[in-house]
Enzyme design. Structure first.
Site, PDB file in Angstrom:
ATOM      1  N   ARG A  34      -9.552   3.012   3.875  1.00  0.00           N
ATOM      2  CA  ARG A  34      -8.338   2.457   3.253  1.00  0.00           C
ATOM      3  C   ARG A  34      -8.408   0.934   3.085  1.00  0.00           C
ATOM      4  O   ARG A  34      -7.420   0.215   3.272  1.00  0.00           O
ATOM      5  CB  ARG A  34      -7.087   2.820   4.074  1.00  0.00           C
ATOM      6  CG  ARG A  34      -6.839   4.295   4.192  1.00  0.00           C
ATOM      7  CD  ARG A  34      -6.470   4.930   2.850  1.00  0.00           C
ATOM      8  NE  ARG A  34      -6.329   6.360   3.028  1.00  0.00           N
ATOM      9  CZ  ARG A  34      -7.346   7.224   2.874  1.00  0.00           C
ATOM     10  NH1 ARG A  34      -8.545   6.818   2.488  1.00  0.00           N
ATOM     11  NH2 ARG A  34      -7.148   8.505   3.064  1.00  0.00           N
ATOM     12  N   SER A  41       1.326   7.384   3.636  1.00  0.00           N
ATOM     13  CA  SER A  41       1.053   7.251   5.073  1.00  0.00           C
ATOM     14  C   SER A  41       1.401   5.840   5.535  1.00  0.00           C
ATOM     15  O   SER A  41       0.933   4.863   4.958  1.00  0.00           O
ATOM     16  CB  SER A  41      -0.420   7.521   5.363  1.00  0.00           C
ATOM     17  OG  SER A  41      -0.706   8.867   5.085  1.00  0.00           O
ATOM     18  N   GLU A  54      -0.932   1.053   7.253  1.00  0.00           N
ATOM     19  CA  GLU A  54      -1.680   1.325   6.016  1.00  0.00           C
ATOM     20  C   GLU A  54      -0.867   0.789   4.834  1.00  0.00           C
ATOM     21  O   GLU A  54      -1.415   0.222   3.892  1.00  0.00           O
ATOM     22  CB  GLU A  54      -1.910   2.838   5.855  1.00  0.00           C
ATOM     23  CG  GLU A  54      -2.668   3.199   4.578  1.00  0.00           C
ATOM     24  CD  GLU A  54      -3.116   4.651   4.559  1.00  0.00           C
ATOM     25  OE1 GLU A  54      -3.460   5.197   5.636  1.00  0.00           O
ATOM     26  OE2 GLU A  54      -3.116   5.248   3.467  1.00  0.00           O
TER      27      GLU A  54
END
Ligand code: FAD
Length: 290
Positions: free
Chosen positions: A164, A213, A283
């Site tokens: 990510r 998320s 995130e």
């Protein structure tokens, strides 16, 4: 910066409508260049910080807004071109559209993009992924406008991908990305995407005001399991709530502020640290002033 270039600049423009959470303050300037030359001119002339955004599906804009130039690419940056098993997409193209175009052309490997509700620019920046495939697994190269206005081509390795994450500076704007897949039967690719989408519908609050998320999975762990074990499922702070459906997703129940959402996230981090010793990392990208 108006009139003599191919684009639009709006002063003190509210950003909430441009994010999935529907919260946050205004941008000092919101610029929408219509082509690459306009983007390069904007970058070389703009003073202060710049921040490119996509469709705000992984973005929490704080209530004080952004004291700088926010760049939102649209028309002129959403083309999709196919050559053999390669697909080139503008950074404003929606991931889902790219996945469907690849499937229609019999290119397998981009199915994962079908369920990611962002743009190609956001996918490159976040190394978006799901169901075992990440953007870095399929990307060959990307064209990027640097803060100076210079446009460069960067290979997969140059982009320094990690989970990510990519190594581009926050003020670099992805313009276009080229992916490579493998040949397959279009009907079979579509069938696989249908299965992925059904799973997503059942397990994620995809019709709510959310940001995907909230926290990255710690190595070898699931963030949602740690949150669940810490009693975080359904936790409410003001107008913000950890989703009952997927407890690593925050949702705006209708009247949340960015501060509610950020406080909720920090409360969850503290609870998880207390119960499991894990330090969760955001995130969701949090930007702007409180
Ligand atoms: C319901 C839901 C489900 C999701 N599921 C997934 C999933 O399965 N997997 C996954 O990885 N993510 C998922 N996400 C998160 C999100 O969709 C991805 O991170 C997506 O890649 C973000 O793209 P965006 O265009 O919305 O970027 P934004 O949210 O607008 O921005 C995210 C970051 O990318 C940067 N950025 C955006 N465009 C550019 C550009 N052109 N150039 C440079 N930087 C840019 C921004 O500065 C910011 O730092 C989900 C989100 C939601 C709401």
């Amino acid at each position: 910066m108006s009139g003599d270039w191919n684009g639009r600049v709006l002063e003190r423009k509210a950003l909430a409508p441009f994010t999935w959470f529907r919260v946050g303050g205004a941008a000092r300037r919101l610029a929408t260049p219509f082509d690459e030359a306009a983007l390069a001119a904007l970058l070389s002339e703009a003073d202060g910080p710049v921040l490119p955004i996509g469709v705000g599906s992984n973005l929490l804009v704080r209530d004080g807004g952004i004291d700088g130039t926010v760049i939102r690419l649209g028309r002129g940056f959403n083309g999709i071109a196919i050559e053999g098993t390669r697909l080139r997409a503008g950074s404003a193209a929606l991931d889902a559209k790219v996945a469907v175009a690849a499937a229609d052309a019999g290119i397998a490997g981009l199915e994962f993009l079908r369920g990611v509700p962002g743009t190609i620019g956001g996918a490159v920046r976040m190394n978006a992924g799901c169901y075992g495939t990440e953007t870095k697994d399929r990307l060959i190269e990307a064209r990027v406008a640097l803060r100076s206005g210079e446009i460069v081509s960067l290979s997969n390795a140059d982009l320094g991908f990690a989970y990510r994450h990519c190594a581009l500076p926050d003020d670099a704007t992805v313009i276009e990305a080229t992916f490579e897949g493998t040949p397959d039967d279009p009907a079979a690719i579509h069938a696989r995407m249908d299965v992925l989408m059904a799973g997503r519908e059942a397990s994620q609050p995809i019709r709510e005001k959310t940001g995907g998320s909230t926290f990255r999975n710690p190595p070898g762990e699931s963030a949602w399991k740690l949150i669940d074990a810490a009693g975080g499922r359904g936790l409410i702070v003001g107008g913000a709530q950890m989703s009952e459906k997927h407890c690593n997703f925050m949702v705006n129940r209708g009247n949340a502020t960015a501060a509610d959402l950020e406080t909720l996230g920090e409360t969850i981090r503290a609870r998880v640290a207390d119960t499991s010793g894990h330090d969760l990392h955001w995130e969701i990208r949090r930007v702007g002033d409180p």
